[in-house]
Design a protein around this motif. Sequence first.
Motif, short mmCIF file in Angstrom:
data_model
loop_
_atom_site.label_atom_id
_atom_site.label_comp_id
_atom_site.label_asym_id
_atom_site.label_seq_id
_atom_site.Cartn_x
_atom_site.Cartn_y
_atom_site.Cartn_z
N VAL A 225 0.83 -1.21 0.00
CA VAL A 225 0.00 0.00 0.00
C VAL A 225 0.86 1.26 0.00
N VAL A 226 1.94 1.26 0.80
CA VAL A 226 2.83 2.43 0.84
C VAL A 226 3.51 2.65 -0.51
N ILE A 227 3.97 1.55 -1.11
CA ILE A 227 4.59 1.65 -2.44
C ILE A 227 3.58 2.22 -3.44
N GLY A 228 2.34 1.72 -3.38
CA GLY A 228 1.30 2.21 -4.29
C GLY A 228 0.96 3.67 -4.05
N LEU A 229 0.92 4.08 -2.78
CA LEU A 229 0.60 5.47 -2.45
C LEU A 229 1.67 6.43 -2.95
N VAL A 282 -3.09 2.81 -4.59
CA VAL A 282 -3.25 2.04 -3.35
C VAL A 282 -3.85 0.67 -3.66
N GLY A 283 -4.81 0.64 -4.58
CA GLY A 283 -5.44 -0.62 -4.96
C GLY A 283 -4.46 -1.59 -5.58
N ILE A 284 -3.56 -1.07 -6.43
CA ILE A 284 -2.53 -1.92 -7.05
C ILE A 284 -1.62 -2.51 -5.98
N GLY A 285 -1.20 -1.65 -5.05
CA GLY A 285 -0.31 -2.12 -3.98
C GLY A 285 -0.98 -3.15 -3.09
#
Length: 299
Positions: A225-229, A282-285
């Motif tokens: 999630v952090v990576i995606g954000l 965020v969804g991807i992460g």
Amino acid sequence: MRISSIWYSFRQGIKNIKRNLLFSLASIGTIVSCLFLFGVFYVVVVNFKSAMKSLENSISISVFFEEDADIELLSAQIRTREEVDTFDYISAEEAWIKYSNDTYDNPEEARAAFGDDNPLAKSASFSITLKDVGKQAEFVRFLEGLTGVRKVKSSQFTADTISSLNLFVGYASLGIIFILLLVSIFLISNTVTIGITVRKEEIKIMKLIGATNFFVRAPFIVEGVVIGLIGSAIPLVLVYYAYDAILNYVVGRLSLVTKLFEFVAIGDIFKFLIPVTLAIGVGIGFLGSIITTRKHLRV
């Protein structure tokens, strides 16, 4: 889940990112690239559709009447159709003035030469534009079936071309965006897999002392999630400043373009682009982490 457990999962997720910094940066870079292209595609598509809408509004259908036609009845029958966007009555006098202005170098002199003899005396008409030019053929058939209508003038080829372009751009954009998102999910999946491999022994110990499946998976979900954000925030900034620079350049140096084509305001674009891009990132992460932990963690 207790606050201490949440804090632990968050700290471990951040540690995983630092521990696999190279792969984390690769995942962030891929998401940035994908969502930057998504932002560019969205800006292009929105402006394209705006241009097509302006073009649609310029494609009018002209309806000419019989001499004994009940114009008020025709007007009422046409106005009530849900396809109608704009509806104007053009009198014979207005038609003659417009024609002379478009045709003669000195329109006032030409009108004076004809005097009270209006060469377009039978050219009173309705000028109609539709909300969706794709429905033009059906609407023209409706008009031709009305009592008192002498002639309907339309440009079906232009309407069909615009509809086909809109359809093509829509499908092409969805296809490209879908491919880019799959690539992002794949890279995040690889990053999380490496994190799981590094902490394999630690995970086994956690399970032996009674850690739940969710407690084990949570740090990896936080990592994704952090990576995606991060990967979704960076392209938003890049697209914003790039679009703002283009608008300023066009307005300042290519003012002729703004007369021919009106760009969509930056605020109108980003009120949609910001939440959607962040949600996608965020969804991807999250999705990449969930898929990977379920596949690789035997807990």
